[in-house]
Design an enzyme around this catalytic site. Structure first.
Site, PDB file in Angstrom:
ATOM      1  N   ASP A  73       0.838  -1.195   0.000  1.00 53.46           N
ATOM      2  CA  ASP A  73       0.000   0.000   0.000  1.00 53.46           C
ATOM      3  C   ASP A  73       0.878   1.251   0.000  1.00 53.46           C
ATOM      4  OD1 ASP A  73      -2.399   1.322   0.005  1.00 53.46           O
ATOM      5  OD2 ASP A  73      -2.724   1.148   2.165  1.00 53.46           O
ATOM      6  N   ASN A 123     -10.495  -3.427  -5.467  1.00 59.98           N
ATOM      7  CA  ASN A 123      -9.794  -2.475  -6.344  1.00 59.98           C
ATOM      8  C   ASN A 123     -10.503  -2.283  -7.686  1.00 59.98           C
ATOM      9  OD1 ASN A 123      -6.430  -3.412  -5.243  1.00 59.98           O
ATOM     10  ND2 ASN A 123      -7.698  -1.690  -4.599  1.00 59.98           N
TER      11      ASN A 123
HETATM   12  C1  IPE Z   1      -1.484   0.219  -3.523  1.00 64.56           C
HETATM   13  O1  IPE Z   1      -1.300   1.574  -3.448  1.00 64.56           O
HETATM   14  C2  IPE Z   1      -1.561  -0.267  -4.937  1.00 64.56           C
HETATM   15  C3  IPE Z   1      -2.766  -1.030  -5.320  1.00 64.56           C
HETATM   16  C4  IPE Z   1      -3.850  -1.124  -4.633  1.00 64.56           C
HETATM   17  C5  IPE Z   1      -2.701  -1.695  -6.592  1.00 64.56           C
HETATM   18  P1  IPE Z   1      -2.552   2.554  -3.370  1.00 64.56           P
HETATM   19  O2  IPE Z   1      -2.946   2.920  -4.753  1.00 64.56           O
HETATM   20  O3  IPE Z   1      -3.617   1.965  -2.520  1.00 64.56           O
HETATM   21  O4  IPE Z   1      -1.884   3.799  -2.646  1.00 64.56           O
HETATM   22  P2  IPE Z   1      -2.572   4.827  -1.630  1.00 64.56           P
HETATM   23  O5  IPE Z   1      -3.205   4.041  -0.521  1.00 64.56           O
HETATM   24  O6  IPE Z   1      -3.547   5.620  -2.428  1.00 64.56           O
HETATM   25  O7  IPE Z   1      -1.402   5.646  -1.130  1.00 64.56           O
HETATM   26 MG    MG Z   2      -4.201   2.245  -0.552  1.00 68.52          MG
END
Ligand code: IPE
Ligand code: MG
Length: 233
Positions: free
Chosen positions: A2, A50
């Site tokens: 994350d 996601n």
């Molecule tokens: C993790 O980073 C990547 C995936 C979920 C693929 P994020 O995109 O969740 O990063 P933040 O939480 O917005 O910083």
């Molecule tokens: Mg995230």
């Protein structure tokens, strides 16, 4: 894994740049895990939740995944790493699935390390699929509900045949599991670091493992029992 978005925001960059930097961290981390001699490394790359991100971000992530898989096949083979996928592969775009299946097939004989990519993965979804299969076997008369054991449930999960995780590392500072390996994580040690995923270095990885090594794993027993080396399961 994350913190890609926040890493980019802190630098005044679009989120996609955070994901690109995160993909480079994936390559480094896999190499370090192999050097460490880990048996299994699981990367939670894309969750069932996601899919609800903006379409453009989902497309970017799928594109990066495809590029990563295409560029990594030879390196995985050289390092004797087997790729497995946790999650519903059928939900992935056809072109991504095609290259993913190719890498899985080509690396199937590797024994140095297992690299699990959790893609379109959610632990609840995995458990529901497992329950559906067990229920179907009951309905078909192959078994009765009281036959169901811990081991049988484990064998129906996407991680069938693999050990439960010993250590779960979460970058980006949030204190939650976010639908990750809920069954398998029953006795996992959890390590949370404020480091954002793109900044997760070899040093940060070793720090996490060192922290894990300081812990006493009691598996529900007393500290005395655990330290005298009684069977822990
Ligand atoms: C993790 O980073 C990547 C995936 C979920 C693929 P994020 O995109 O969740 O990063 P933040 O939480 O917005 O910083
Ligand atoms: Mg995230």
């Amino acid at each position: 894994m994350d913190g890609n978005g926040r890493w980019a925001r802190e630098r005044g960059l679009p989120r996609v740049m955070g994901h690109k930097a995160g993909a480079r961290t994936v390559q480094k981390t896999v190499r370090v895990a192999r050097e460490m001699g880990l048996a299994v490394l699981t990367l939670y790359a894309f969750s069932t939740e996601n899919w609800h991100r903006p379409l453009q971000e989902v497309d970017t992530l799928m594109g990066l995944l495809k590029t990563y898989l295409q560029s990594e096949l030879d390196k995985l083979l050289q390092q004797d790493i087997r790729l497995c996928c946790l999650g519903e592969m059928s939900k992935l775009p056809g072109d991504v699935r095609e290259v993913l299946e190719k890498v899985i097939t080509r690396t199937a004989g590797a024994r140095g390390m297992t690299l699990n990519l959790a893609l379109s993965y959610g632990s609840r979804n995995e458990l529901v699929r497992a329950m559906q299969r067990l229920a179907s076997r009951c309905v078909a008369g192959e078994m009765v509900p009281l036959d169901i054991t811990d081991e049988m449930v484990s064998q129906q999960l996407d991680t069938a045949g693999q050990p439960d995780p010993d250590l779960i590392i979460r970058t980006g500072g949030e204190c939650r599991l976010s639908n990750f390996l809920l069954w398998q994580a029953s006795y996992a040690e959890i390590y949370i670091t404020e480091t954002m995923w793109p900044d997760f270095s070899k040093k940060a990885f070793y720090e996490a493992v060192h922290n894990f090594q300081q812990r006493q794993r009691r598996f529900g027993r007393t500290g005395e029992q655990a330290s005298t080396g009684l069977p822990t399961t």
